[in-house]
Design a protein around this motif. Structure first.
Motif, PDB file in Angstrom:
ATOM      1  N   UNK A 260       0.763  -1.191  -0.040  1.00 24.18           N
ATOM      2  CA  UNK A 260      -0.204   0.085  -0.016  1.00 24.18           C
ATOM      3  C   UNK A 260       0.952   1.184  -0.055  1.00 24.18           C
ATOM      4  N   UNK A 261       1.919   1.270   1.034  1.00 33.01           N
ATOM      5  CA  UNK A 261       2.655   2.603   0.882  1.00 33.01           C
ATOM      6  C   UNK A 261       3.722   2.805  -0.378  1.00 33.01           C
ATOM      7  N   UNK A 262       3.847   1.782  -0.996  1.00 35.83           N
ATOM      8  CA  UNK A 262       4.633   1.789  -2.266  1.00 35.83           C
ATOM      9  C   UNK A 262       3.808   2.195  -3.394  1.00 35.83           C
ATOM     10  N   UNK A 263       2.449   1.776  -3.173  1.00 36.23           N
ATOM     11  CA  UNK A 263       1.517   1.937  -4.277  1.00 36.23           C
ATOM     12  C   UNK A 263       1.098   3.455  -4.241  1.00 36.23           C
ATOM     13  N   UNK A 264       0.982   4.061  -3.200  1.00 34.67           N
ATOM     14  CA  UNK A 264       0.666   5.639  -2.913  1.00 34.67           C
ATOM     15  C   UNK A 264       1.856   6.445  -3.290  1.00 34.67           C
ATOM     16  N   UNK A 265       2.995   6.042  -2.952  1.00 36.21           N
ATOM     17  CA  UNK A 265       4.150   6.997  -3.393  1.00 36.21           C
ATOM     18  C   UNK A 265       4.391   6.688  -4.965  1.00 36.21           C
ATOM     19  N   UNK A 266       3.925   5.858  -5.686  1.00 35.76           N
ATOM     20  CA  UNK A 266       4.062   5.675  -7.004  1.00 35.76           C
ATOM     21  C   UNK A 266       2.968   6.466  -7.835  1.00 35.76           C
ATOM     22  N   UNK A 267       1.630   6.576  -7.001  1.00 39.30           N
ATOM     23  CA  UNK A 267       0.859   7.308  -7.357  1.00 39.30           C
ATOM     24  C   UNK A 267       1.106   8.693  -7.405  1.00 39.30           C
ATOM     25  N   UNK A 268       1.768   9.048  -6.216  1.00 43.34           N
ATOM     26  CA  UNK A 268       2.231  10.567  -6.077  1.00 43.34           C
ATOM     27  C   UNK A 268       3.318  10.979  -7.317  1.00 43.34           C
TER      28      UNK A 268
END
Length: 400
Positions: A260-268
């Motif tokens: 989840x954290x990596x996915x949010x960073x990628x979306x950012x």
């Protein structure tokens, strides 16, 4: 000394070949004939394209064959309006490959991969687009000689089918944004370039990275998430890897893997790149006729995070941001203009809730269905891009 002479000789030979290509491949009208059924149109376009290569000077073909085999790599066909791979573009590509393997055996046809791009002499690309008048479709194909960067053949055919399966393939369906960018635009431009003219330079320059991306997309669609992640990460590490498709892919794979954290960073990173390039179109989907997001958590569950990251990235840039709503072609123009504006206001309100300091720099607009990309009015996955919300930067005075 002998090696130097050979190198100079080959350089001179390639220069001569490029000049001959330019003179032999005069621009020619294509795709102006009668529309015909899908299968027949694809076959006609392929035959036209490949016959053009046989009209080059005979000695050129013989000399080139001695230097390197005639290897063609096929960059997956795209929808000419959206830049997406669709079910029908894949069907067209399958027919294209079959026709070439049956009729033009002097060429070796290969799939689009890093290894094959390295070995190829030519790249074949193409687009399938709905006709401007809404009646049928048009297929464009182009064959580019990689050494010279010249389009050596271009063909087109009109398709009479009233409706084709334009649903996006899984990666493009799942992508949170419209990943069409400058590379994709170069691809589309190249597919329409007359023979004898240069292909889009950026498109050709980024072919190796595009091949890595296609490997990642194939792995994602096959459910091979570890392999997909490795290929997306490899693409991201390349000098030209900062692309919407790369960050979209990283986001999708990481979300699927529960990171989840990596996915949010990628979306950012995706949101930041979209804002910096003025090319951020997010697929927020709403209830019909409403400003409320769809209730299905499988679709809208990630929206709060998307909004949080868009707000966070927007606060880190100087310009104002215009939030523009769009609708598909269902209902009257007046109703859709009003609804698209209301949706833009709703998104703006959610952004200011995430970042109150952003409020003075946000504007809203509604375009109704006047800027549809797909334009079918199907109101399903095939035209989700028509119901997008765009975020574009503007000088604050002008934006107001």
């Amino acid at each position: 000394m002998i090696k130097t002479v050979l190198v100079r000789g080959h350089a001179a030979l390639w220069a001569l070949m490029a000049a001959l290509l330019l003179s032999a491949c005069a621009a020619r009208p294509s795709g102006t004939g009668a529309a015909m059924p899908f299968d027949q149109a694809v076959q006609l376009a392929v035959d036209d394209l490949m016959v053009q290569t046989q009209k080059l000077p005979a000695f050129l073909a013989r000399v080139e064959a001695r230097i390197k085999p005639n290897r063609i790599v096929i960059d997956p066909l795209l929808d000419g309006a959206s830049g997406q791979q669709t079910e029908v573009t894949r069907s067209a590509q399958a027919l294209l490959v079959k026709r070439m393997q049956e009729r033009f055996t002097q060429f070796t046809v290969s799939e689009f991969s890093s290894e094959e791009v390295e070995k190829a002499n030519y790249v074949l690309n193409g687009t399938l687009s709905r006709s401007q008048d809404g009646g049928g479709y048009r297929l464009n194909l182009a064959l580019t000689e990689l050494r010279s960067g010249t389009v050596i053949a271009q063909a087109a055919a009109r398709i009479s089918d009233a409706k084709l399966d334009t649903r996006p393939t899984p990666f493009y369906r799942d992508s949170p944004v419209n990943p069409k960018d400058r590379t994709t635009e170069g691809y589309i431009r190249t597919s329409e370039t007359p023979a004898g003219q240069p292909a889009d330079a950026l498109y050709l320059e980024r072919l190796p990275t595009s091949a890595v991306l296609q490997e990642a997309i194939a792995a994602y669609e096959a459910g091979q998430m570890k392999e997909a992640l490795a290929r997306y990460e490899a693409a991201a590490q390349r000098a030209d890897g900062q692309q919407l498709r790369v960050y979209s892919g990283l986001y999708l794979v990481q979300a699927q893997m529960g990171r989840t954290a990596d996915a949010e960073a990628s979306f950012g990173k995706l949101a930041r790149l979209g804002l910096e390039t003025n090319n951020l179109s997010v697929k927020f989907l709403f209830r019909p006729g409403s400003t409320d997001f769809l209730g299905d958590p499988k679709i809208s569950g990630a929206y709060p995070m998307w909004l949080r990251q868009i707000a966070r990235q927007a606060t880190q840039i100087e310009p104002c941001v215009v939030v523009t709503g769009h609708t598909s072609r269902t209902g009257s123009e007046q109703i859709n203009d009003r609804l698209s504006l209301q949706r833009a206001v709703a998104v703006r309100t959610r952004l200011t809730a995430e970042a109150p300091a952003l409020a003075p720099r946000l504007r809203e607009a509604g375009k109704g269905f006047r800027e549809n990309i797909v334009g079918t009015g199907a109101d399903d996955a095939s035209d989700a891009l028509d119901r997008r919300v765009e975020f574009k930067t503007a000088v604050c005075d002008a934006a107001g």
